[in-house]
Design a protein around this motif. Structure first.
Motif, PDB file in Angstrom:
ATOM      1  N   LYS A   1       0.820  -1.188   0.000  1.00  0.00           N
ATOM      2  CA  LYS A   1       0.000   0.000   0.000  1.00  0.00           C
ATOM      3  C   LYS A   1       0.861   1.248   0.000  1.00  0.00           C
ATOM      4  CE  LYS A   1      -3.806  -1.888   2.787  1.00  0.00           C
ATOM      5  NZ  LYS A   1      -4.464  -1.777   4.107  1.00  0.00           N
ATOM      6  N   GLY A   2       0.286   2.336  -0.571  1.00  0.00           N
ATOM      7  CA  GLY A   2       0.925   3.613  -0.401  1.00  0.00           C
ATOM      8  C   GLY A   2       0.787   4.038   1.050  1.00  0.00           C
ATOM      9  N   ILE A   3       1.788   4.712   1.574  1.00  0.00           N
ATOM     10  CA  ILE A   3       1.796   5.100   2.978  1.00  0.00           C
ATOM     11  C   ILE A   3       1.135   6.458   3.162  1.00  0.00           C
ATOM     12  CG2 ILE A   3       3.271   5.669   4.941  1.00  0.00           C
ATOM     13  CD1 ILE A   3       3.153   2.728   4.301  1.00  0.00           C
ATOM     14  N   ASP A   4       0.191   6.530   4.091  1.00  0.00           N
ATOM     15  CA  ASP A   4      -0.416   7.797   4.468  1.00  0.00           C
ATOM     16  C   ASP A   4       0.551   8.490   5.424  1.00  0.00           C
ATOM     17  OD1 ASP A   4      -1.853   9.913   5.475  1.00  0.00           O
ATOM     18  OD2 ASP A   4      -3.704   8.773   5.817  1.00  0.00           O
ATOM     19  N   LYS A   5       1.290   9.459   4.898  1.00  0.00           N
ATOM     20  CA  LYS A   5       2.351  10.072   5.693  1.00  0.00           C
ATOM     21  C   LYS A   5       1.821  10.958   6.812  1.00  0.00           C
ATOM     22  CE  LYS A   5       4.475  11.448   1.950  1.00  0.00           C
ATOM     23  NZ  LYS A   5       3.857  10.558   0.945  1.00  0.00           N
ATOM     24  N   SER A   6       0.541  11.334   6.746  1.00  0.00           N
ATOM     25  CA  SER A   6      -0.025  12.097   7.859  1.00  0.00           C
ATOM     26  C   SER A   6      -0.225  11.203   9.076  1.00  0.00           C
ATOM     27  CB  SER A   6      -1.364  12.718   7.454  1.00  0.00           C
ATOM     28  OG  SER A   6      -2.339  11.697   7.174  1.00  0.00           O
ATOM     29  N   LYS A   7      -0.472   9.924   8.849  1.00  0.00           N
ATOM     30  CA  LYS A   7      -0.626   8.964   9.940  1.00  0.00           C
ATOM     31  C   LYS A   7       0.692   8.297  10.296  1.00  0.00           C
ATOM     32  CE  LYS A   7      -5.436   7.570   9.063  1.00  0.00           C
ATOM     33  NZ  LYS A   7      -6.313   6.412   8.750  1.00  0.00           N
ATOM     34  N   TYR A   8       1.505   8.041   9.274  1.00  0.00           N
ATOM     35  CA  TYR A   8       2.737   7.280   9.467  1.00  0.00           C
ATOM     36  C   TYR A   8       3.926   8.062   8.927  1.00  0.00           C
ATOM     37  CZ  TYR A   8      -1.091   3.932   9.499  1.00  0.00           C
ATOM     38  OH  TYR A   8      -2.285   3.310   9.747  1.00  0.00           O
ATOM     39  N   PRO A   9       4.303   9.151   9.608  1.00  0.00           N
ATOM     40  CA  PRO A   9       5.421   9.960   9.108  1.00  0.00           C
ATOM     41  C   PRO A   9       6.740   9.206   9.092  1.00  0.00           C
ATOM     42  CG  PRO A   9       4.802  10.624  11.342  1.00  0.00           C
ATOM     43  CD  PRO A   9       3.733   9.689  10.862  1.00  0.00           C
ATOM     44  N   GLY A  10       6.830   8.139   9.880  1.00  0.00           N
ATOM     45  CA  GLY A  10       8.061   7.350   9.886  1.00  0.00           C
ATOM     46  C   GLY A  10       8.141   6.354   8.757  1.00  0.00           C
ATOM     47  N   GLY A  11       7.036   6.178   8.017  1.00  0.00           N
ATOM     48  CA  GLY A  11       7.034   5.236   6.900  1.00  0.00           C
ATOM     49  C   GLY A  11       6.796   3.803   7.343  1.00  0.00           C
ATOM     50  N   ARG A  12       7.189   2.882   6.487  1.00  0.00           N
ATOM     51  CA  ARG A  12       6.925   1.458   6.683  1.00  0.00           C
ATOM     52  C   ARG A  12       8.114   0.747   7.316  1.00  0.00           C
ATOM     53  NH1 ARG A  12       6.037   0.457   1.909  1.00  0.00           N
ATOM     54  NH2 ARG A  12       3.785   0.082   1.739  1.00  0.00           N
ATOM     55  N   ILE A  13       7.807  -0.145   8.248  1.00  0.00           N
ATOM     56  CA  ILE A  13       8.782  -1.082   8.791  1.00  0.00           C
ATOM     57  C   ILE A  13       8.219  -2.484   8.584  1.00  0.00           C
ATOM     58  CG2 ILE A  13       9.906  -1.954  10.879  1.00  0.00           C
ATOM     59  CD1 ILE A  13       9.947   0.861  11.964  1.00  0.00           C
ATOM     60  N   THR A  14       9.035  -3.378   8.075  1.00  0.00           N
ATOM     61  CA  THR A  14       8.601  -4.753   7.847  1.00  0.00           C
ATOM     62  C   THR A  14       9.251  -5.670   8.864  1.00  0.00           C
ATOM     63  OG1 THR A  14       8.414  -4.299   5.470  1.00  0.00           O
ATOM     64  CG2 THR A  14       8.414  -6.608   6.144  1.00  0.00           C
ATOM     65  N   ILE A  15       8.432  -6.487   9.514  1.00  0.00           N
ATOM     66  CA  ILE A  15       8.932  -7.435  10.513  1.00  0.00           C
ATOM     67  C   ILE A  15       8.878  -8.839   9.926  1.00  0.00           C
ATOM     68  CG2 ILE A  15       8.675  -8.346  12.837  1.00  0.00           C
ATOM     69  CD1 ILE A  15       7.241  -5.806  13.627  1.00  0.00           C
ATOM     70  N   TYR A  16      10.018  -9.504   9.922  1.00  0.00           N
ATOM     71  CA  TYR A  16      10.119 -10.878   9.427  1.00  0.00           C
ATOM     72  C   TYR A  16      10.289 -11.806  10.626  1.00  0.00           C
ATOM     73  CZ  TYR A  16      11.198  -8.396   5.080  1.00  0.00           C
ATOM     74  OH  TYR A  16      11.150  -7.561   3.990  1.00  0.00           O
ATOM     75  N   TYR A  17       9.437 -12.811  10.736  1.00  0.00           N
ATOM     76  CA  TYR A  17       9.539 -13.693  11.898  1.00  0.00           C
ATOM     77  C   TYR A  17       9.927 -15.114  11.483  1.00  0.00           C
ATOM     78  CZ  TYR A  17       4.780 -15.341  10.743  1.00  0.00           C
ATOM     79  OH  TYR A  17       3.669 -15.862  10.108  1.00  0.00           O
ATOM     80  N   ALA A  18      10.871 -15.664  12.225  1.00  0.00           N
ATOM     81  CA  ALA A  18      11.299 -17.057  12.074  1.00  0.00           C
ATOM     82  C   ALA A  18      10.897 -17.766  13.357  1.00  0.00           C
ATOM     83  CB  ALA A  18      12.807 -17.144  11.848  1.00  0.00           C
ATOM     84  N   THR A  19       9.880 -18.606  13.287  1.00  0.00           N
ATOM     85  CA  THR A  19       9.312 -19.174  14.499  1.00  0.00           C
ATOM     86  C   THR A  19       9.082 -20.666  14.362  1.00  0.00           C
ATOM     87  OG1 THR A  19       7.539 -18.901  16.137  1.00  0.00           O
ATOM     88  CG2 THR A  19       6.910 -18.792  13.816  1.00  0.00           C
ATOM     89  N   GLN A  20       9.164 -21.378  15.476  1.00  0.00           N
ATOM     90  CA  GLN A  20       8.837 -22.790  15.496  1.00  0.00           C
ATOM     91  C   GLN A  20       7.574 -23.040  16.320  1.00  0.00           C
ATOM     92  OE1 GLN A  20      10.790 -24.785  13.641  1.00  0.00           O
ATOM     93  NE2 GLN A  20       9.485 -26.563  13.958  1.00  0.00           N
ATOM     94  N   THR A  21       7.407 -22.312  17.403  1.00  0.00           N
ATOM     95  CA  THR A  21       6.250 -22.518  18.280  1.00  0.00           C
ATOM     96  C   THR A  21       5.281 -21.349  18.269  1.00  0.00           C
ATOM     97  OG1 THR A  21       7.355 -21.566  20.208  1.00  0.00           O
ATOM     98  CG2 THR A  21       7.667 -23.924  19.821  1.00  0.00           C
ATOM     99  N   GLY A  22       5.605 -20.264  17.575  1.00  0.00           N
ATOM    100  CA  GLY A  22       4.709 -19.126  17.487  1.00  0.00           C
ATOM    101  C   GLY A  22       5.095 -17.933  18.339  1.00  0.00           C
ATOM    102  N   THR A  23       6.108 -18.066  19.191  1.00  0.00           N
ATOM    103  CA  THR A  23       6.475 -16.960  20.077  1.00  0.00           C
ATOM    104  C   THR A  23       7.039 -15.772  19.302  1.00  0.00           C
ATOM    105  OG1 THR A  23       6.967 -18.555  21.831  1.00  0.00           O
ATOM    106  CG2 THR A  23       7.780 -16.311  22.123  1.00  0.00           C
ATOM    107  N   ALA A  24       7.938 -16.038  18.363  1.00  0.00           N
ATOM    108  CA  ALA A  24       8.503 -14.946  17.559  1.00  0.00           C
ATOM    109  C   ALA A  24       7.408 -14.234  16.772  1.00  0.00           C
ATOM    110  CB  ALA A  24       9.578 -15.481  16.617  1.00  0.00           C
TER     111      ALA A  24
END
Length: 393
Positions: A56-79
């Protein structure tokens, strides 16, 4: 296997780790899920399999810091749960947060799939050249499995990173030295100067190779040309993993706000509304329900849905086997005051289940059918039990 059960029970087992899902909770989330899908103004959205929320395009009025993507590597779901916690907090600090299953990352270039800012929304006039050229931001939540091994959902990308970095399996399989970054030659790769990253590792000091995968990603993302935007965090499940995570993220958001010039008020993003008169709203539900329509096929079963459409925490239910408990024997004397039982599970009729000594065996609980049906009737979804399949995402 040591555990407890009634002698007449049937266990649902899977080669993997312990998983528990409250099936009936899916119904309770339906109403809020519909609001999210219709509202269009969701602060953050988890990715299923290659979901569009990260494009999605980022609404900079709501998210002035932009996008951060979190990648999770999990076996039991905790990460994954830690990733979702950061996802919920991100908008309060001015960041749009997108969560990605590491299983969906098969090439190192895919760490650049979700730019900090883009003009995909057509808002080219308000997207400055400095914003469009900013590096992608990645937070990696990396659990270590067994004796220094990657989790099942990250094994593929770990192997790819080893090959790109020219590392032999024997020298990097346990991630030794990953946190020190000494004598690491920075490679010229597509990630060079285009990725800012930080890593939180989930491990246990009882194992020889403590937090090896967290150290692995921290070391090799830098070697691939990425820049560390926040310190490496290491959580110890032998002590207090949740406390370690809370301690690590205490300064995470304020550090990122300072780095990416997000105006704040007492740590949180400045709001244009008057806090004393602002309308109180229910928090956004972090879950969505996705229905899988079958073509006039009543009673569709779990085997009719491709695994790549199934949420990570639910996959064991789609690959598990129903196995009878053939023996339960108490090992302690009555005067001991405790209970340790010897349990034998009959897998002789499970042709595709291959279990060897010391393999992991997960026991998957299932809610009583009468309870599920009662909740479904109360909420008006009883007919969906037989006609429609759905997934929590």
């Amino acid at each position: 296997m040591v555990g407890s059960a009634s002698s007449s029970s049937t266990m649902v087992i899977a080669a993997g780790c312990m998983t528990a899902i409250l099936f009936s909770a899916l119904f309770l989330l339906k109403r809020e899920s519909s609001k999210r899908q219709k509202g269009g103004g969701v602060a953050s959205s988890s990715s299923g399999k290659g979901g569009s929320s990260g494009k999605k395009g980022i609404d900079k009025s709501k998210y002035p810091g932009g996008r951060i993507t979190i990648y999770y590597a999990t076996q039991t779901g905790t990460a994954e749960s830690f990733a979702q916690q950061l996802e919920r907090e991100g908008p309060d600090y001015g960041f749009f947060v997108h969560v990605v299953d590491m299983e969906d990352v098969t090439e190192v270039e895919q760490f650049l799939d979700h730019p900090a800012f883009d003009d995909s929304s057509g808002d080219e006039e308000n997207t400055s050249s400095s914003e469009s050229s900013q590096p992608c931001r990645a937070i990696v939540m990396a659990a270590t499995y067994g004796e220094g091994e990657p989790t099942d959902n990250s094994a593929s990308i770990v192997q790819v990173i080893k090959e790109v970095c020219g590392s032999s399996s024997s020298s990097t399989s346990n991630g030794e030295g990953g946190g020190d970054n000494e004598h690491n030659e920075t490679l010229d790769t597509p990630l060079t100067n285009k990725l800012d990253f930080t890593v939180f590792g989930l491990g246990n000091r009882q194992y020889e190779h403590y937090n090896s995968m967290g150290k692995f990603f921290d070391k090799h993302l830098e070697q691939l040309g990425g820049s560390r935007m926040y310190e490496l965090g290491l959580g110890d499940d032998d002590a207090d993993l949740e406390a370690d995570f809370e301690s690590w993220k205490d300064r995470l958001w304020t550090t990122l706000q300072a780095k990416y010039h997000v105006a704040t008020a007492n740590g949180k993003q400045k709001s244009s509304s008057n806090s004393s008169t602002a309308e109180l709203k229910m928090p956004s539900c972090e879950y969505e329900i996705e229905y899988f329509e079958k073509e006039d096929k009543a009673g569709a079963g779990k085997n009719d849905i491709p695994l790549d459409h199934v949420h990570g925490s639910s996959k064991h239910y789609f690959t598990s086997f129903d196995c009878p408990v053939s023996m339960i024997r108490e090992l302690r004397a009555p005067e001991d005051g405790g209970s340790t039982v010897h349990v034998e599970i009959d897998i002789s009729k499970c042709k595709d289940l291959h279990y060897e000594t010391a393999d992991n065996l997960g026991v998957l609980p299932i809610n009583d059918a009468a309870v599920v049906e009662s909740v479904a009737k109360s909420l008006g979804y009883y007919d969906d039990l037989d006609r429609r399949l759905f997934s929590l995402k």
